[in-house]
Design a protein around this motif. Structure first.
Motif, PDB file in Angstrom:
ATOM      1  N   UNK A  21       0.837  -1.204   0.000  1.00 54.54           N
ATOM      2  CA  UNK A  21       0.000   0.000   0.000  1.00 54.54           C
ATOM      3  C   UNK A  21       0.873   1.255   0.000  1.00 54.54           C
ATOM      4  N   UNK A  22       1.918   1.262   0.819  1.00 56.55           N
ATOM      5  CA  UNK A  22       2.820   2.426   0.876  1.00 56.55           C
ATOM      6  C   UNK A  22       3.535   2.641  -0.455  1.00 56.55           C
ATOM      7  N   UNK A  23       3.980   1.568  -1.096  1.00 54.38           N
ATOM      8  CA  UNK A  23       4.692   1.664  -2.374  1.00 54.38           C
ATOM      9  C   UNK A  23       3.806   2.208  -3.488  1.00 54.38           C
ATOM     10  N   UNK A  24       2.502   2.000  -3.385  1.00 51.63           N
ATOM     11  CA  UNK A  24       1.574   2.436  -4.426  1.00 51.63           C
ATOM     12  C   UNK A  24       0.843   3.729  -4.065  1.00 51.63           C
TER      13      UNK A  24
ATOM     14  N   UNK B 154      -6.876  -0.246   8.176  1.00 51.70           N
ATOM     15  CA  UNK B 154      -7.481   0.996   7.709  1.00 51.70           C
ATOM     16  C   UNK B 154      -6.393   1.799   7.010  1.00 51.70           C
ATOM     17  N   UNK B 155      -6.678   2.255   5.796  1.00 49.38           N
ATOM     18  CA  UNK B 155      -5.672   2.981   5.027  1.00 49.38           C
ATOM     19  C   UNK B 155      -6.333   4.019   4.135  1.00 49.38           C
ATOM     20  N   UNK B 156      -5.516   4.946   3.641  1.00 44.81           N
ATOM     21  CA  UNK B 156      -5.985   5.910   2.652  1.00 44.81           C
ATOM     22  C   UNK B 156      -5.104   5.774   1.426  1.00 44.81           C
ATOM     23  N   UNK B 157      -5.695   5.999   0.257  1.00 45.36           N
ATOM     24  CA  UNK B 157      -4.924   5.838  -0.965  1.00 45.36           C
ATOM     25  C   UNK B 157      -5.724   6.222  -2.182  1.00 45.36           C
ATOM     26  N   UNK B 158      -5.066   6.243  -3.331  1.00 46.43           N
ATOM     27  CA  UNK B 158      -5.772   6.525  -4.578  1.00 46.43           C
ATOM     28  C   UNK B 158      -6.695   5.363  -4.963  1.00 46.43           C
TER      29      UNK B 158
END
Length: 117
Positions: A30-33, A64-68
């Motif tokens: 998730x962090x890499x993207x 729980x995460x935030x992302x595109x």
């Protein structure tokens, strides 16, 4: 960036080290993207409502995460390829769910006591 909640049910035969390695793998993915981790909550071994792949228990993990938006499709492909994952579900969180989760994590709910009279 939108907020999401990922729930994964891993196969119950995983060792503690394998479970932690899988968590780290998906957090790093998730962090890499372009995403950011908000909270990780391993629930541990729980019984399933119905058998999945002839197993009656599974190791639950909620992230729980935030992302595109395009991150979810890439994440789905990775989860489907992983044989350790029995089920997964990604839920988009609205602003009320984000606020609720934040309060729940930080003990922000007031406890009301009933008085007998």
């Amino acid at each position: 960036m939108s907020n999401y909640e990922l729930m994964v049910i891993f196969t119950p035969v995983l060792s503690e080290e394998d479970f932690k390695a899988s968590q780290k793998k998906y957090e790093d993915f998730i962090k890499e993207n372009g995403g950011a981790i908000v909270n990780s909550a391993p629930w541990g071994l729980k019984s399933l409502a119905y058998p999945i792949q002839k197993k009656t228990t599974g190791i639950y993990w909620v992230l729980e995460y935030s992302g595109p938006t395009d991150l979810n499709e890439k994440l789905k492909i990775q989860l489907l390829r992983d044989e350790q994952v029995m089920r997964h579900m990604v839920t988009k969180l609205d602003k009320y769910a984000v606020e609720y989760n934040y309060k729940k994590r930080n003990g922000g709910f007031a406890v009301t006591e009933k008085t007998e009279g």
